[in-house]
Design a protein around this motif. Structure first.
Motif, PDB file in Angstrom:
ATOM      1  N   VAL A 483      -6.945   6.465  -4.253  1.00  0.00           N
ATOM      2  CA  VAL A 483      -7.093   7.740  -4.353  1.00  0.00           C
ATOM      3  C   VAL A 483      -8.205   8.079  -5.010  1.00  0.00           C
ATOM      4  N   GLY A 484      -9.232   8.911  -4.783  1.00  0.00           N
ATOM      5  CA  GLY A 484     -10.429   9.222  -5.466  1.00  0.00           C
ATOM      6  C   GLY A 484     -10.443  10.577  -6.179  1.00  0.00           C
ATOM      7  N   SER A 485     -11.316  10.854  -7.265  1.00  0.00           N
ATOM      8  CA  SER A 485     -11.123  11.787  -7.993  1.00  0.00           C
ATOM      9  C   SER A 485     -11.504  13.262  -7.095  1.00  0.00           C
ATOM     10  N   LYS A 486     -12.044  12.824  -5.923  1.00  0.00           N
ATOM     11  CA  LYS A 486     -12.226  14.148  -5.036  1.00  0.00           C
ATOM     12  C   LYS A 486     -11.428  14.246  -3.908  1.00  0.00           C
ATOM     13  N   GLY A 487     -10.267  13.428  -3.999  1.00  0.00           N
ATOM     14  CA  GLY A 487      -9.144  13.466  -3.131  1.00  0.00           C
ATOM     15  C   GLY A 487      -9.285  12.904  -1.774  1.00  0.00           C
ATOM     16  N   ASN A 488     -10.340  12.097  -1.758  1.00  0.00           N
ATOM     17  CA  ASN A 488     -10.473  10.981  -0.832  1.00  0.00           C
ATOM     18  C   ASN A 488      -9.271   9.747  -0.828  1.00  0.00           C
ATOM     19  N   LYS A 489      -8.799   9.599   0.392  1.00  0.00           N
ATOM     20  CA  LYS A 489      -7.856   8.296   0.513  1.00  0.00           C
ATOM     21  C   LYS A 489      -8.499   7.250   1.292  1.00  0.00           C
ATOM     22  N   VAL A 490      -7.962   6.032   0.529  1.00  0.00           N
ATOM     23  CA  VAL A 490      -8.625   4.765   1.242  1.00  0.00           C
ATOM     24  C   VAL A 490      -7.208   3.767   1.256  1.00  0.00           C
ATOM     25  N   GLU A 491      -7.149   2.913   2.487  1.00  0.00           N
ATOM     26  CA  GLU A 491      -6.504   1.912   2.178  1.00  0.00           C
ATOM     27  C   GLU A 491      -6.853   0.419   2.667  1.00  0.00           C
ATOM     28  N   SER A 492      -6.124  -0.426   2.305  1.00  0.00           N
ATOM     29  CA  SER A 492      -6.657  -1.881   2.617  1.00  0.00           C
ATOM     30  C   SER A 492      -5.456  -2.900   2.887  1.00  0.00           C
ATOM     31  N   VAL A 493      -5.823  -4.064   3.573  1.00  0.00           N
ATOM     32  CA  VAL A 493      -4.700  -4.896   3.777  1.00  0.00           C
ATOM     33  C   VAL A 493      -5.421  -6.418   3.513  1.00  0.00           C
ATOM     34  N   PHE A 494      -4.773  -6.930   2.742  1.00  0.00           N
ATOM     35  CA  PHE A 494      -5.303  -8.298   2.382  1.00  0.00           C
ATOM     36  C   PHE A 494      -4.215  -9.538   2.772  1.00  0.00           C
ATOM     37  N   TYR A 495      -4.735 -10.472   3.804  1.00  0.00           N
ATOM     38  CA  TYR A 495      -3.371 -11.248   4.272  1.00  0.00           C
ATOM     39  C   TYR A 495      -3.812 -12.669   4.130  1.00  0.00           C
ATOM     40  N   PHE A 496      -3.126 -13.692   3.352  1.00  0.00           N
ATOM     41  CA  PHE A 496      -3.217 -14.855   3.029  1.00  0.00           C
ATOM     42  C   PHE A 496      -2.082 -15.597   3.918  1.00  0.00           C
ATOM     43  N   PRO A 497      -2.595 -16.630   4.715  1.00  0.00           N
ATOM     44  CA  PRO A 497      -1.483 -17.087   5.721  1.00  0.00           C
ATOM     45  C   PRO A 497      -1.004 -18.419   5.381  1.00  0.00           C
ATOM     46  N   ASN A 498      -1.069 -18.648   4.032  1.00  0.00           N
ATOM     47  CA  ASN A 498      -0.303 -20.188   3.263  1.00  0.00           C
ATOM     48  C   ASN A 498       0.259 -19.455   2.214  1.00  0.00           C
ATOM     49  N   ASP A 499       1.255 -20.404   1.723  1.00  0.00           N
ATOM     50  CA  ASP A 499       1.898 -20.220   0.360  1.00  0.00           C
ATOM     51  C   ASP A 499       0.862 -19.734  -0.515  1.00  0.00           C
ATOM     52  N   PRO A 500       0.861 -18.623  -1.185  1.00  0.00           N
ATOM     53  CA  PRO A 500       0.058 -18.069  -1.928  1.00  0.00           C
ATOM     54  C   PRO A 500      -0.050 -18.597  -3.277  1.00  0.00           C
ATOM     55  N   GLY A 501       0.986 -19.244  -3.699  1.00  0.00           N
ATOM     56  CA  GLY A 501       1.099 -19.692  -5.024  1.00  0.00           C
ATOM     57  C   GLY A 501       0.408 -20.940  -5.176  1.00  0.00           C
ATOM     58  N   TYR A 502       0.371 -21.826  -4.205  1.00  0.00           N
ATOM     59  CA  TYR A 502      -0.073 -23.267  -4.379  1.00  0.00           C
ATOM     60  C   TYR A 502      -1.241 -23.511  -3.325  1.00  0.00           C
ATOM     61  N   ARG A 503      -0.921 -23.433  -2.017  1.00  0.00           N
ATOM     62  CA  ARG A 503      -1.987 -23.913  -1.153  1.00  0.00           C
ATOM     63  C   ARG A 503      -2.936 -22.990  -0.883  1.00  0.00           C
ATOM     64  N   ASP A 504      -2.703 -21.736  -1.072  1.00  0.00           N
ATOM     65  CA  ASP A 504      -3.781 -20.670  -0.854  1.00  0.00           C
ATOM     66  C   ASP A 504      -4.399 -20.337  -2.456  1.00  0.00           C
ATOM     67  N   THR A 505      -3.485 -20.657  -3.095  1.00  0.00           N
ATOM     68  CA  THR A 505      -4.392 -20.898  -4.759  1.00  0.00           C
ATOM     69  C   THR A 505      -5.251 -21.856  -4.939  1.00  0.00           C
ATOM     70  N   ALA A 506      -5.131 -22.939  -4.271  1.00  0.00           N
ATOM     71  CA  ALA A 506      -5.969 -24.007  -4.282  1.00  0.00           C
ATOM     72  C   ALA A 506      -7.196 -23.563  -3.460  1.00  0.00           C
ATOM     73  N   ARG A 507      -7.126 -23.172  -2.155  1.00  0.00           N
ATOM     74  CA  ARG A 507      -8.387 -22.558  -1.813  1.00  0.00           C
ATOM     75  C   ARG A 507      -8.963 -21.589  -2.625  1.00  0.00           C
ATOM     76  N   MET A 508      -8.337 -20.467  -3.187  1.00  0.00           N
ATOM     77  CA  MET A 508      -9.063 -19.388  -3.949  1.00  0.00           C
ATOM     78  C   MET A 508      -9.717 -20.050  -5.228  1.00  0.00           C
ATOM     79  N   LEU A 509      -9.250 -21.103  -5.864  1.00  0.00           N
ATOM     80  CA  LEU A 509      -9.781 -21.757  -6.835  1.00  0.00           C
ATOM     81  C   LEU A 509     -11.148 -22.294  -6.367  1.00  0.00           C
ATOM     82  N   VAL A 510     -10.968 -23.283  -5.591  1.00  0.00           N
ATOM     83  CA  VAL A 510     -12.244 -24.150  -5.089  1.00  0.00           C
ATOM     84  C   VAL A 510     -13.280 -22.984  -4.492  1.00  0.00           C
TER      85      VAL A 510
END
Length: 558
Positions: A483-510
């Motif tokens: 929510v913005g200070s002028k009342g505007n609203k935005v939304e997002s979605v972020f999808y990681f298709p593998n185990d986020p704590g390990y397999r996708d964490t490895a990808r994020m780190l690299v």
């Protein structure tokens, strides 16, 4: 790994151009579609199912629609965790009396005893005392970045996440040095060579092995002096990371890690920020599941408000997490270490320190979910679901807080005061109750040595991690609402298709380390210092992640 991009889509260590398209999403209860709103989506088509498909490249079906992000989870066969009524009944009938009658009294008694000892005993150490204990570092010449041999050195490659990172590097960027030049580092040459063999990097590859012990400071010169970036999975970082950060800061070497240890990171900022600013070293912690998805979500919501909503500023942000994942022994060991350590004291909080030492006056109010409540104010996608506390919400919130504090006041899209809330979605009340009770029971039990020792016996040990099947079933989807200070609203979605704590964490780190190494001119961070993923790499990191398996979308709503 399950979704490496084809080598043909990589140029000089950079993924090829992103897929960008306009989109729309299903209307929600309080977030309705704005017919004239613009939108942005980044992502890949479905990951290739075989080596042959990978070699052929992504499907030529064109850019995905926004609905693809919301439906990809079901197409991937991901199933949110759900507990049975019998499990919930057992937790209520057995677990609650055990918690209230045994575990909680033990923990209260122990913590009371520990508090009295702290009051009567020696005070908590100051950071200056920690600095005096360290052996002085004499830098043996700084090699210019352009002349360094490696783009990235992976430290801790024999651990659970380190092995996954080595596999990701080999499968995505190759081992012949044509895409990137990389090496692995650790204490045991034979174990590192086995990691490279398992990753397919031993036969005919040009991946070097660097023998370095993080507790042997004399061995760390060779680790940091000839690489543009170090990517570290060697935790607990309070135990194994400090020397590496110091060497990187003083040698002008970029650094990324996967820590979730806020107190340790605060200590590193206090001790070595002046060195990093002097040498140009960019030090970026929290480059994995903790806390890339949430830090980048807030960054993009704020950016979209500024660019697409009349120069608005983010004042409120909520993240709802849908997650399936497992835990490793290293993560558990880190948690126990954090609980047992004395917190250092500071005259001024380094966490709120901007470059040059000035304190930031920009604030973040934490409103994370603490109890169970119906998810009735999000979108229809959460109809009938319940929100509960997320185990890493405090860490993610702290990283967002630092990003808000050190982001440039001009053009960041963040107001001087931002409210942040995070919780996890549960498919129904019984599942929410079991997850909530398990979290409370585990935390309370860990805070006394008797039940804590019992937990350590039944939980995974250091070096043990989730199975391939568990990681295949894992995923993370973060739905963000701003929510913005002028009342505007935005939304997002972020999808990681593998185990986020390990397999996708490895990808994020690299990808974090490669962003620092290969794209310095594109980064939002100019000069050296300590940064968060959003302030240090921002859109560059998001771009790399969406071209190697993740999907992201953001749009305005009303």
């Amino acid at each position: 790994l399950s979704s490496p991009p084809p080598f043909s889509s990589l140029r000089d260590g950079r993924p090829s151009s992103a897929l960008v398209s306009s989109f729309s999403i299903p209307e929600g209860r309080s977030l309705r579609r704005r017919a004239s709103s613009s939108s942005v989506l980044l992502g890949m088509s479905s990951p290739p199912a075989s080596a042959a498909a990978s070699a052929a490249g992504p499907s030529p079906s064109g850019s995905p629609s926004f609905e693809d992000v919301y439906s990809q989870l079901s197409r991937d066969g991901k199933v949110p965790p759900e507990h049975s009524a019998a499990t919930a009944a057992a937790a209520a009938a057995i677990g609650i009396p055990l918690l209230a009658g045994v575990v909680l009294p033990l923990t209260v008694a122990y913590q009371t005893y520990a508090a009295v000892r702290r009051v009567l005993g020696t005070p908590a150490p100051t950071e200056e005392e920690g600095e005096r204990r360290a052996e002085p570092l004499v830098v043996r010449g700084i090699v210019p970045m352009s002349a360094r041999r490696y783009d990235v050195v992976l430290l801790g490659a024999t651990g659970v996440t380190g092995r996954l990172a080595a596999k990701y590097l080999a499968s995505t960027y190759g081992t012949d040095g044509k895409k990137i030049r990389w090496a692995v580092a650790g204490r045991s040459r034979s174990k590192l060579e086995k990691v490279l063999e398992d990753a397919g990097a031993a036969e005919g590859g040009k991946v070097d092995v660097i023998v370095a012990d993080v507790n042997d400071r004399s061995s760390l010169h060779a680790l940091v002096k000839d690489t543009r970036a170090v990517a570290s999975t060697a935790g607990p970082f309070a135990k194994y990371g400090s020397n590496v950060v110091e060497f990187c800061a003083k040698y002008g070497t970029n650094y990324a890690d996967i820590t979730g240890e806020v107190d340790w990171s605060r200590s590193m900022i206090h001790r070595f920020s002046a060195d990093a600013e002097r040498t140009g070293s960019k030090i970026v912690s929290f480059c994995g599941h903790d806390s890339v998805p949430w830090d980048l979500t807030v960054h993009k919501l704020a950016q979209y408000l500024r660019r697409e909503c009349g120069d608005d500023e983010l004042v409120e942000c909520t993240c709802v997490n849908e997650i399936q994942g497992a835990v490793s022994g290293g993560t558990i060991e880190t948690a126990f270490l954090a609980m047992s350590e004395e917190k250092a004291t500071y005259d001024k909080d380094p966490w709120m320190r901007r470059a040059g030492g000035a304190a930031s006056d920009r604030r973040t109010k934490m409103r994370n979910a603490a109890l169970l409540s119906p998810l009735s104010s999000a979108s229809d996608r959460f109809a009938g679901q319940w929100e509960g506390p997320f185990v890493m919400a405090a860490v993610n919130g702290d990283v967002v807080r630092r990003s808000n504090a050190i982001a440039s006041p001009e053009g960041s899209g963040r107001a001087s005061s931002v409210a942040y809330r995070e919780g996890v979605a549960n498919v129904d009340l019984k599942t929410a109750f079991v997850n909530f009770f398990g979290l409370v029971f585990g935390v309370v039990a860990a805070f006394n040595p008797l039940t804590g020792a019992l937990l350590r016996k039944v939980l995974p040990k250091p070096g043990e991690g989730p199975s391939e099947e568990q990681m295949d079933a894992g995923y993370l989807r973060v739905s963000g609402y701003g929510v913005g200070s002028k009342g505007n609203k935005v939304e997002s979605v972020f999808y990681f298709p593998n185990d986020p704590g390990y397999r996708d964490t490895a990808r994020m780190l690299v990808e974090s380390a490669l962003a620092l190494s290969l794209q310095p001119d594109d980064l939002p961070a100019k000069g050296g210092g300590f940064f968060t993923p959003a302030t240090g790499m921002g859109d560059v990191l998001l771009d790399r992640l969406t071209k190697t398996g993740a999907m992201f979308a953001v749009r305005a709503v009303e």
